[in-house]
Enzyme design. Structure first.
Site, mmCIF file in Angstrom:
data_model
loop_
_atom_site.group_PDB
_atom_site.id
_atom_site.type_symbol
_atom_site.label_atom_id
_atom_site.label_comp_id
_atom_site.label_asym_id
_atom_site.label_seq_id
_atom_site.Cartn_x
_atom_site.Cartn_y
_atom_site.Cartn_z
ATOM 1 N N CYS A 98 0.836 -1.198 0.000
ATOM 2 C CA CYS A 98 0.000 0.000 0.000
ATOM 3 C C CYS A 98 0.872 1.250 0.000
ATOM 4 O O CYS A 98 1.530 1.557 -0.981
ATOM 5 C CB CYS A 98 -0.986 -0.041 1.160
ATOM 6 S SG CYS A 98 -2.326 1.164 1.024
ATOM 7 N N HIS A 200 -3.361 -5.446 0.699
ATOM 8 C CA HIS A 200 -2.806 -5.765 2.014
ATOM 9 C C HIS A 200 -2.765 -7.279 2.249
ATOM 10 O O HIS A 200 -3.634 -7.824 2.937
ATOM 11 C CB HIS A 200 -3.642 -5.099 3.106
ATOM 12 C CG HIS A 200 -3.405 -3.638 3.234
ATOM 13 N ND1 HIS A 200 -2.475 -3.100 4.102
ATOM 14 C CD2 HIS A 200 -3.968 -2.596 2.581
ATOM 15 C CE1 HIS A 200 -2.487 -1.785 3.993
ATOM 16 N NE2 HIS A 200 -3.377 -1.451 3.074
ATOM 17 N N GLU A 202 -0.859 -8.876 4.223
ATOM 18 C CA GLU A 202 -0.620 -9.188 5.632
ATOM 19 C C GLU A 202 -1.915 -9.263 6.433
ATOM 20 O O GLU A 202 -1.936 -9.843 7.536
ATOM 21 C CB GLU A 202 0.330 -8.153 6.250
ATOM 22 C CG GLU A 202 -0.292 -6.843 6.687
ATOM 23 C CD GLU A 202 -0.645 -5.878 5.557
ATOM 24 O OE1 GLU A 202 -0.970 -4.715 5.861
ATOM 25 O OE2 GLU A 202 -0.609 -6.284 4.379
#
Length: 229
Positions: A98, A200, A202
């Site tokens: 990001c 994202h 993660e």
């Protein structure tokens, strides 16, 4: 052999993001180290660098006038740029997530859109729940590193940032795009692995394909260690 993976996140808050990032690095075979200070004259060893999401990058970093009022973190800008200097000088693999994608692009000489079309973003949710539940399709281009991880074609991701890459940096290419043609991923051409994704991974550790992205990144870090031995 567990590569040391340095990661940089928001200095305050975002504890869940930091915890998830640390966990997925460990699961993928790395040793996570959160980087909170710029490198000194003899910087600590890191075998890979991950830049996480957060506040917007100040337009002065890409020689632009401010077009949209926003929240910035100038100290974090400096911290990330300093560690990117080390990573570039030592051919250390880098992954930007990001904001991290945007900083990687800026560091390498690209620039950013300061605001996406409000008509495109008006129905996007905000906050952690939005990132947990919202998905949009992006197209992963064939022949790219991302295609070797996810396969070429449509990938549904949690991409919500209101700023985005405008001009891709020299030496990089866009390797995923949204339905509006916007850049959703970049990769360096040749040399050390340097990639950025606008979504994202993660925050999606339950998805095998997202864990595979970290596995492959840490494999690249491990390969670099072996080359130095």
């Amino acid at each position: 052999m567990r590569p040391v993976i340095g990661y940089i996140g928001a200095p305050r808050g975002d504890r869940l993001v930091g915890a998830l990032t640390s966990l997925i690095i460990r699961i993928s075979g790395g040793r996570p180290v959160r980087l909170r200070k710029p490198p000194g004259p003899e910087p600590r060893r890191v075998d890979g660098l991950i830049l996480l999401g957060g506040l917007d990058i100040h337009p002065s970093r890409y020689n632009a006038e401010m077009e949209v009022e926003s929240r910035f973190d100038l100290e974090r800008d400096e911290l990330e740029l300093a560690w990117l200097d080390i990573a570039f000088a030592r051919a250390i693999p880098v992954m930007g997530i990001c904001r991290g994608l945007q900083m990687l692009n800026v560091k390498a000489g690209g620039d950013l859109h300061q605001r996406l079309d409000p008509e495109v973003t008006k129905n996007w949710p905000n906050g952690p729940l939005g990132y947990a539940l919202f998905r949009k399709p992006v197209e992963v281009l064939p022949g790219s590193f991302l295609a070797s991880v996810f396969g070429a074609g449509t990938l549904r991701v949690n991409s919500l940032h209101r700023r985005a890459v405008r001009a891709v940096a020299p030496g990089f290419e866009a390797t995923a795009c949204g339905a509006d043609g916007g850049v959703q991923a970049i990769e360096a051409r040749g040399g050390a692995l340097r990639l950025g994704v606008q979504f994202h991974p993660e925050l999606l550790p339950h998805r095998r394909d997202m864990r595979r992205l970290f596995d492959r990144f840490i494999d690249a870090c491990r390969t670099r260690i072996r080359a130095d031995i």
